[in-house]
Design a protein around this motif. Structure first.
Motif, PDB file in Angstrom:
ATOM      1  N   LEU A 250      37.476  28.128  40.883  1.00 55.90           N
ATOM      2  CA  LEU A 250      38.105  29.687  40.082  1.00 55.90           C
ATOM      3  C   LEU A 250      39.034  30.324  40.820  1.00 55.90           C
ATOM      4  CD1 LEU A 250      34.136  30.796  38.512  1.00 55.90           C
ATOM      5  CD2 LEU A 250      36.148  29.107  37.742  1.00 55.90           C
ATOM      6  N   HIS A 251      40.231  30.745  40.255  1.00 51.08           N
ATOM      7  CA  HIS A 251      40.893  31.784  41.149  1.00 51.08           C
ATOM      8  C   HIS A 251      40.854  32.877  40.967  1.00 51.08           C
ATOM      9  CE1 HIS A 251      41.721  28.006  43.441  1.00 51.08           C
ATOM     10  NE2 HIS A 251      41.300  27.492  42.628  1.00 51.08           N
ATOM     11  N   ALA A 252      40.671  33.741  41.145  1.00 53.39           N
ATOM     12  CA  ALA A 252      41.186  34.862  40.781  1.00 53.39           C
ATOM     13  C   ALA A 252      42.328  35.496  40.193  1.00 53.39           C
ATOM     14  CB  ALA A 252      40.568  36.636  42.022  1.00 53.39           C
ATOM     15  N   PRO A 253      42.444  36.339  39.152  1.00 56.65           N
ATOM     16  CA  PRO A 253      44.301  36.706  38.980  1.00 56.65           C
ATOM     17  C   PRO A 253      44.393  37.740  39.867  1.00 56.65           C
ATOM     18  CG  PRO A 253      42.724  38.084  37.406  1.00 56.65           C
ATOM     19  CD  PRO A 253      41.399  37.407  38.260  1.00 56.65           C
ATOM     20  N   GLY A 254      45.671  36.886  40.365  1.00 60.75           N
ATOM     21  CA  GLY A 254      47.382  37.728  41.014  1.00 60.75           C
ATOM     22  C   GLY A 254      46.980  39.086  40.073  1.00 60.75           C
ATOM     23  N   GLU A 255      48.381  40.227  40.694  1.00 56.95           N
ATOM     24  CA  GLU A 255      48.635  41.511  40.422  1.00 56.95           C
ATOM     25  C   GLU A 255      49.408  40.935  38.565  1.00 56.95           C
ATOM     26  OE1 GLU A 255      48.272  44.164  40.414  1.00 56.95           O
ATOM     27  OE2 GLU A 255      47.155  44.064  42.114  1.00 56.95           O
ATOM     28  N   ARG A 256      50.350  39.422  38.751  1.00 54.48           N
ATOM     29  CA  ARG A 256      51.256  39.790  37.515  1.00 54.48           C
ATOM     30  C   ARG A 256      50.149  39.270  35.982  1.00 54.48           C
ATOM     31  NH1 ARG A 256      50.716  33.846  36.656  1.00 54.48           N
ATOM     32  NH2 ARG A 256      49.794  32.730  38.302  1.00 54.48           N
ATOM     33  N   SER A 257      48.805  38.464  36.827  1.00 58.70           N
ATOM     34  CA  SER A 257      48.342  37.894  35.577  1.00 58.70           C
ATOM     35  C   SER A 257      47.404  38.599  34.384  1.00 58.70           C
ATOM     36  CB  SER A 257      47.624  37.085  35.890  1.00 58.70           C
ATOM     37  OG  SER A 257      47.841  35.888  36.661  1.00 58.70           O
TER      38      SER A 257
END
Length: 531
Positions: free
Chosen positions: A175-182
């Motif tokens: 699992l990865h945290a979303p970036g600002e774009r997401s």
């Protein structure tokens, strides 16, 4: 003719413009049978390489949505469902607000865009070994199993206020945290962000870009199995309820914000952060309630400053036996039934004010427990000492309880004014604040011996020569030590020369010993709340 989501059936029940792969899915749905598009080659079937799969393995998300929304009826006597393996699903799979009766089971699929189950009601959702961009399922109700076991999710999972009646499985997922774009474009978050700066967003935990799982208010009736995960970002479970427990053995969490896990006010039947669990970031469980075991056995925890925040919590049994821990531990104002820990569990400071426990377990000496109490960054507080002494008394270790209470008075002495510190040192040296009354007896024995020897060698002068008396140096010395003359020796004999100083010292010592004994006894008998 029957139309749904732009799909129109032709005679024979098949809509137009379906690829061969989509036709297989369309035909298999009414009976709920599997459609397997995998080749059997391990490397070629890796979902991480799914972007390169051709049209023979491509299924449009709108085809899947149309089926799940009722484009086809179940076969009589069969349960409809979409079971698909080894496919590349193109487009946004949007099932928001829908009520789905057929199960959705995707295996080793590649989903490069968002899957949305926001406000949906489903009978079971499984993404096993899939490569996914993002799952949005806020306020979703899953009547059965919600599974992402072995899957990779690149921009996080949103499950706030969702309800899962079965199990929640995330084991072996990546699992990865979303970036600002997401997430910046999500309208619900814009309303939250508007009053705050970016720094305030991060401090309040509202910056979703740092959370790999955003699941405040999530309810899971069955167990939540999250073993062997690899997470970049944090897990946010504020107010979540895991009635069957939550299990994160061997998972590794690398926070991108301050918190690896934030689970304030979480309720759980059990919580396992054990057996090789590793977290780089704060584990915060303020106000959490665990009705079984909360275990950090064999865990590795590291964070700058505070590493474990477990204040105001209620835990049936806390196992704090990590393999490695770096940072401050906060157990303040928590209620713990059984606390099983060891000295190495507190590598730095530990907040203990207000902590209560029914039982202590672990291999500790009394000196190590006293050092444990001395690590509180709040400085001297009487309650942790009283709590530890009460525990020793309950198990019949009265000498250890007295040792703890003596340490409490010595620590308290450092908070007093100079006169109080001087009197405290006197009480400590003479009677150990009343917890070592044998010290007074030792002082009396020393002084009696000294006086007997000196006055036996240098005999005092008799005040009334006509009175017939027999001088006894031991009795004379004892009469000097007793504040009120008992043997009438003090008034019958007068010390001579330098022995007068010894006599005056004995009289003063007697008063000091008597006062210290009375003060110490009063301190021991006084209710602990006033100590």
């Amino acid at each position: 003719m029957f139309g749904i989501s732009g799909w129109t059936r032709r005679p024979g029940g098949r809509p137009p413009r379906l690829s061969p792969a989509e036709r297989q899915v369309w035909d298999a749905y009414p009976a709920g049978t599997w459609v397997d598009l995998r080749t059997g080659d391990k490397d070629a079937d890796d979902p991480a390489e799914g972007a390169g799969w051709g049209p023979e393995r491509t299924v449009r998300a709108e085809v899947i949505a149309a089926l799940l929304l009722g484009a086809r009826e179940p076969e009589p006597g069969r349960t409809a469902g979409l079971r698909l393996a080894g496919a590349r699903v193109t487009g946004v799979l949007d099932l928001s607000d829908a009520t789905l009766t057929g199960k959705l089971h995707l295996l080793n699929c590649h989903l490069p865009e968002v899957v949305s189950l926001t406000d949906a009601t489903t009978s079971g959702v499984r993404f096993r070994g899939c490569e996914m961009e993002r799952l949005r399922a806020a306020r979703c109700t899953v009547n059965g199993l919600l599974e992402l076991e072995g899957s990779t999710v690149h921009s996080g999972i949103r499950l706030d206020n969702a309800h899962v009646t079965g199990q929640f499985r995330l084991s072996r997922s990546r699992l990865h945290a979303p970036g600002e774009r997401s997430w910046a474009s999500e309208s619900w978050l814009e309303d939250i962000r508007r009053p705050f700066t970016e720094t305030e967003m991060r401090e309040r935990g509202l910056d979703q870009s740092q959370w790999a799982v955003w699941a405040g208010g999530l309810t899971v009736e069955g167990g939540a199995f999250m073993r062997d995960m690899r997470v970049t970002g944090g897990l946010r479970f504020i107010g979540a309820k895991f009635h069957g427990g939550v299990y994160l053995q061997r998972s590794v969490i690398t926070a991108t914000g301050p918190h690896a896990v934030r689970a304030d006010f979480m309720e759980s039947g059990a919580a396992e952060f054990s057996a090789g669990f590793t977290a780089t970031g704060v584990i915060r469980m303020r106000g959490a309630r665990v009705n079984g075991v909360l275990s950090f056995d064999g865990a590795t925890l590291e964070a700058p400053g505070r590493v474990l925040h477990l204040s105001h919590a209620q835990v049936e049994e806390l196992i704090l036996n990590p393999a490695s821990i770096k940072g401050e531990v906060n157990l303040g104002y928590s209620r713990i039934g059984v606390l099983l820990d060891n000295p190495a569990a507190y590598a730095d400071r530990v907040q203990l004010t207000g902590l209560t426990y029914e039982s202590l377990r672990g291999h500790w000496t009394v000196a190590e427990r006293l050092d444990w109490l001395g690590r509180d960054p709040d400085g001297y507080k009487p309650q942790p000492y009283e709590q530890l002494a009460s525990w020793f008394r309950r198990i019949g270790h009265e000498p250890d309880a007295r040792r703890v209470l003596l340490a409490k008075q010595r620590r308290r002495r450092g908070t007093l004014k100079p006169t109080g510190r001087v009197w405290g040192r006197l009480l400590d040296s003479v009677v150990g604040y009343g917890y070592r009354p044998w010290l007074a007896g030792l002082w009396v024995a020393v002084l009696l011996t000294l006086g007997t020897v000196v006055f036996g060698a240098v005999r005092p002068a008799q005040i009334d020569p006509d009175e017939v008396r027999s001088f006894q140096p031991f009795v004379y010395t004892l009469d000097l030590l007793v504040p009120v003359s008992v043997f009438e020796q003090r008034g019958a004999w007068e010390p001579v020369g330098w022995t007068r100083w010894l006599a005056w010292t004995l009289v003063a010592s007697g008063w000091i010993l008597a006062t210290a004994l009375i003060a110490g006894a009063a301190r021991v008998l006084r209710p602990s709340g006033n100590s």
